[in-house]
Design an enzyme around this catalytic site. Structure first.
Site, PDB file in Angstrom:
ATOM      1  N   CYS A   1       0.808  -1.225   0.000  1.00  0.00           N
ATOM      2  CA  CYS A   1       0.000   0.000   0.000  1.00  0.00           C
ATOM      3  C   CYS A   1       0.837   1.269   0.000  1.00  0.00           C
ATOM      4  O   CYS A   1       0.289   2.374  -0.075  1.00  0.00           O
ATOM      5  CB  CYS A   1      -0.944  -0.016   1.199  1.00  0.00           C
TER       6      CYS A   1
ATOM      7  N   HIS B   1      -2.666   8.137   6.174  1.00  0.00           N
ATOM      8  CA  HIS B   1      -2.901   6.809   5.594  1.00  0.00           C
ATOM      9  C   HIS B   1      -4.252   6.284   6.063  1.00  0.00           C
ATOM     10  O   HIS B   1      -5.062   5.818   5.256  1.00  0.00           O
ATOM     11  CB  HIS B   1      -1.769   5.866   5.986  1.00  0.00           C
TER      12      HIS B   1
ATOM     13  N   GLU C   1      -0.458   4.928  13.357  1.00  0.00           N
ATOM     14  CA  GLU C   1      -0.114   6.143  12.613  1.00  0.00           C
ATOM     15  C   GLU C   1      -0.184   7.366  13.520  1.00  0.00           C
ATOM     16  O   GLU C   1       0.660   8.268  13.422  1.00  0.00           O
ATOM     17  CB  GLU C   1      -1.035   6.330  11.411  1.00  0.00           C
TER      18      GLU C   1
ATOM     19  N   LYS D   1      -9.596   7.961   2.684  1.00  0.00           N
ATOM     20  CA  LYS D   1     -10.061   6.591   2.415  1.00  0.00           C
ATOM     21  C   LYS D   1     -11.482   6.368   2.914  1.00  0.00           C
ATOM     22  O   LYS D   1     -12.136   5.403   2.514  1.00  0.00           O
ATOM     23  CB  LYS D   1      -9.119   5.578   3.052  1.00  0.00           C
TER      24      LYS D   1
ATOM     25  N   HIS E   1      -9.798   1.748   0.087  1.00  0.00           N
ATOM     26  CA  HIS E   1      -8.343   1.583   0.045  1.00  0.00           C
ATOM     27  C   HIS E   1      -7.932   0.960  -1.280  1.00  0.00           C
ATOM     28  O   HIS E   1      -8.203  -0.205  -1.542  1.00  0.00           O
ATOM     29  CB  HIS E   1      -7.918   0.689   1.208  1.00  0.00           C
TER      30      HIS E   1
ATOM     31  N   PHE F   1       1.865  -3.415   3.951  1.00  0.00           N
ATOM     32  CA  PHE F   1       2.293  -4.722   4.439  1.00  0.00           C
ATOM     33  C   PHE F   1       3.767  -4.924   4.108  1.00  0.00           C
ATOM     34  O   PHE F   1       4.239  -4.539   3.032  1.00  0.00           O
ATOM     35  CB  PHE F   1       1.487  -5.843   3.792  1.00  0.00           C
TER      36      PHE F   1
END
Length: 414
Positions: A162, A302, A313, A334, A339, A399
């Site tokens: 991502c 994010h 975050e 988002k 996403h 990830f």
């Protein structure tokens, strides 16, 4: 000498709009791109999640049939957004050997791969299409763009989950600084709204399961958030040196002032709960931009809407900004788009650029009760960012512990 890198074109096809401008307007209007899926396979496989943020405009409505049939959906979205961005930049008359492509994806041609596997099992090897490999390879999107918009300096692909397309922007910045090109087409794409990824993400408890109310399923920072919404689409930015842009009389949206990439080296899926490497990426982007934490006037977070990720975050942001953090408007877009995995960073970069260009922070929808453990100043209605020079950052984490951050500065014409 450090060159100033500027954004001269934007393009996107997203769950909330078929173009960058349509997506921005829908974002400001508080629209949600998440809807129940109308595919036979949802019921066929008994999927535990029955909704996604699918692209609002389907590629077959935009591309010629011959192109559509020879490209995986991920490349289809990429080509659509890249052509829009190139046209928005004024279709620069540039020698192709001075045009580069830095493009990305998190997964690549998944539909092609799995369709070919089904064909092999059901009909045998002779029925597998000869274009299968060129369609499924992760660099197919970059290749399609480089052939459509002649780009012969280079065409590179990075795959970092991502964080992919934000990393592509940092690569483009570095390549322009090194003089490898005068203009770079940069961005990312993803098209994995397919039963296998949905089943897999659901199995790892990553997806929201609000099947009864899809449009509110993505709810970053809300105390009732229960996972992200899978989205699809692509976004592209045309970047060039300021000298080159001014010489051709280009309209300039903003300056890409810097970027940085770090690694958590912590866990294959979970973020480092202390956010130390994510914080270093933010500080690295600001350092490259020649900026301080006091200069930051807006953050596009994010913020995937997962219980663990949003807090991690926040801790990273707190490490960076400390007591200044409560005074910085934060948008979590988002909530509207879902996403887009490898395409999400580029789309959020466009939203950050437009926030600076229009001096307006976009809203975060679906926030009804903010988690007291995340006391950010979350923008819930469009908010004016004020006068004077503006600097904003856009965060992407993926990830594998991939962290990528870009910093944009409002462009003041001379």
């Amino acid at each position: 000498m450090t060159k100033k890198i500027v954004v001269t074109g934007i393009g996107a096809t997203s769950p909330i709009g078929g173009t960058a401008q349509e997506s921005w307007e829908a974002l400001l209007a508080g629209e949600s791109g998440t809807r129940s899926m109308e595919h036979d396979w949802v019921e066929q496989y008994g999927l535990p999640v029955t909704f996604a943020a699918e692209a609002k405009v389907r590629p077959e409505e935009v591309l010629e049939r011959v192109e559509y049939k020879r490209l995986d959906p991920s490349s289809q979205f990429a080509l659509i957004s890249a052509r829009e961005a190139w046209a928005d930049a004024g279709s620069p008359d540039v020698d192709p050997i001075r045009v580069g492509v830095d493009y990305s994806t998190g997964i690549g041609g998944l539909w092609t791969l799995l369709d070919a596997w089904d064909t092999l099992k059901e009909k045998g090897p002779r029925r597998v299409l000869p274009m299968t490999i060129p369609m499924l390879m992760p660099n197919a999107a970059a290749a399609a763009i480089s052939m459509s918009i002649p780009s012969r300096a280079y065409a590179r692909t990075d795959v970092s989950a991502c964080a992919s397309s934000t990393e592509a922007l940092t690569n483009a910045y570095e390549h322009l600084q090194k003089g490898l090109a005068d203009v770079v087409i940069a961005g990312g794409t993803e098209a994995v709204v397919h039963p296998l990824p949905i089943a897999a993400f659901a199995s790892m408890q990553a997806l929201s399961k609000r099947n009864d109310d899809p449009s509110t399923a993505s709810r970053p920072y809300d105390i009732s958030r229960d996972g992200f919404v899978l989205g699809e689409g692509a976004a592209t930015l045309v970047l060039e040196t300021e000298e080159h842009a001014l010489a051709r009389g280009a309209r300039i949206y903003a300056e890409l002032a810097g970027g940085a990439v770090t690694s958590d080296s912590f866990h294959i899926t979970a973020p480092d709960p202390e956010g130390s490497a994510a914080a270093r990426a933010m500080l690295g982007a600001l350092e490259q931009a020649g900026a301080s934490i006091e200069d930051v006037r807006h953050i596009n977070a994010h913020a995937t809407s997962t219980p663990v990720g949003d807090i991690a975050e926040y801790k990273a942001l707190l490490r960076v900004f400390g007591d200044l953090l409560p005074g910085i408007p934060v948008s979590a877009t988002k909530a509207a788009t879902g996403h887009l995995l490898g395409g999400t960073g580029a789309l959020e970069a466009i939203f950050t650029v437009l926030a600076l260009y229009h001096r307006t922070a976009p809203p975060t929808i679906n926030l009804t009760e903010q988690d007291p453990l995340i006391p950010l100043d979350v923008v819930t209605t469009p908010r004016a960012l004020g006068d004077g020079p503006l600097l904003a950052i856009s965060n992407s984490f993926g990830f594998g512990g991939h962290n990528a951050v870009v910093a944009f500065r409002s462009y003041e014409s001379h």
